[in-house]
Design an enzyme around this catalytic site. Structure first.
Site: not given
Length: 304
Positions: A137, A165
């Site tokens: 992420y 992400k």
């Protein structure tokens, strides 16, 4: 391992509800997980940034995760287990795996601003030790450091790292990552609702979404249409959601989405300090947008 989760589609970044004493409201949490599963999402992501993970103890992380796992029948549950301390992230990841998490979402180390080699070692340490599919992420607005494309591409070669992400807000960078990982078993997911449709148009695979907490059916319809190549329909739904996407980020996430949850009756607006309730000046606009969406008839773009 071979990834046993298809990181494609819509994965709401769940809120963590609190009672008047700032304790976790597990009954509301379970009901919310069931509501989202019924709406057709592809998975759930508790105890991430939207779930106020920074204010939860490690034991609370695990109890929230277990409550969501127990509440749902047939969707994967991806636990937020990131930290700026590699040992702590590893411990959280191991505990989440032991609790039955189907996947892990790992924010990059924040505040201490490691170099790219430090980021690489951080993620590889966890991926080597925890045999669960993992999502890297990147959200430099929160962490103070971006994960460069070369680092992401190298991480994508690890059999336990199945996704990325993207919340850096740069479609050029995201497009490069999509291109360079196209031949890998690797998904690129939007971490910014306003950019989900543009990301899908350049080869993204879905979204870990805030707006999906409030409008899961519309979000699922938009992403599904784009993945099927029906961009006329996807654009129409994107523009329907646009005002809500903007209202959900007038203050720091998850302040506005928790207010929206309360307005819709999905959960309390309470947050743990240092986060505070949405300012009154924004509430009327948020209520108006939510009322418009709630009363809007199913559009041609949403019809199956």
């Amino acid at each position: 391992m071979t990834h046993d989760i298809d990181f494609t589609g819509v994965f709401p970044a769940m809120c963590t509800p609190f009672d008047a004493d700032e304790r976790i409201d597990y009954e509301t949490l379970r009901a919310d997980a069931q509501r989202l599963e019924t709406a057709g999402v592809d998975g759930l992501v508790p105890v991430g940034s939207t779930g106020e993970s920074a204010t939860l103890t490690h034991d609370e992380h695990v109890r929230v995760l277990e409550a969501v796992i127990d509440a749902v029948d047939d969707v994967p549950v991806i636990a937020g287990t990131g930290s700026n301390n590699t040992r702590e992230a590893l411990e959280l990841s191991e505990r989440a795996a032991d609790a039955g998490a189907d996947g892990l979402l790992l924010i990059s180390p924040y505040y201490n601003k490691p170099e790219q080699r430090g980021l690489l070692e951080h993620y590889l340490t966890i991926a080597d030790a925890v045999d669960v599919p993992q999502i890297v992420y990147n959200v430099p607005s929160r962490t103070g450091r971006t994960i460069e494309p070369d680092t992401v591409v190298e991480l994508a070669d690890h059999p336990n790292i199945g996704g990325y992400k993207a919340a850096e807000g740069d479609l050029g960078v995201i497009g490069e990552i999509v291109e360079r990982t196209a031949d890998s078993d690797f998904s690129v997911l939007s971490g910014d609702d306003a950019l989900t449709l543009p990301m899908l148009s350049i080869g993204g695979h879905g979204a870990i979404s805030v707006v999906a907490n409030i409008e899961p059916e519309r979000t699922v319809a938009m992403v599904g249409a784009a993945l099927e190549g029906d961009y006329e329909r996807a654009r129409a739904i994107h523009h329907e959601l646009g005002p809500l996407m903007r209202e959900l980020f007038v203050e720091t996430n998850p302040i506005p989405v928790k207010e929206a949850m309360a307005i819709r009756g999905y959960g309390p607006a309470r947050l743990r300090p240092p986060l505070t309730r949405l300012q009154d000046e924004y509430r009327d606009d948020l209520e108006a947008v939510l009322e418009d969406l709630e009363n809007r008839p199913v559009s041609r773009a949403e019809a199956e």
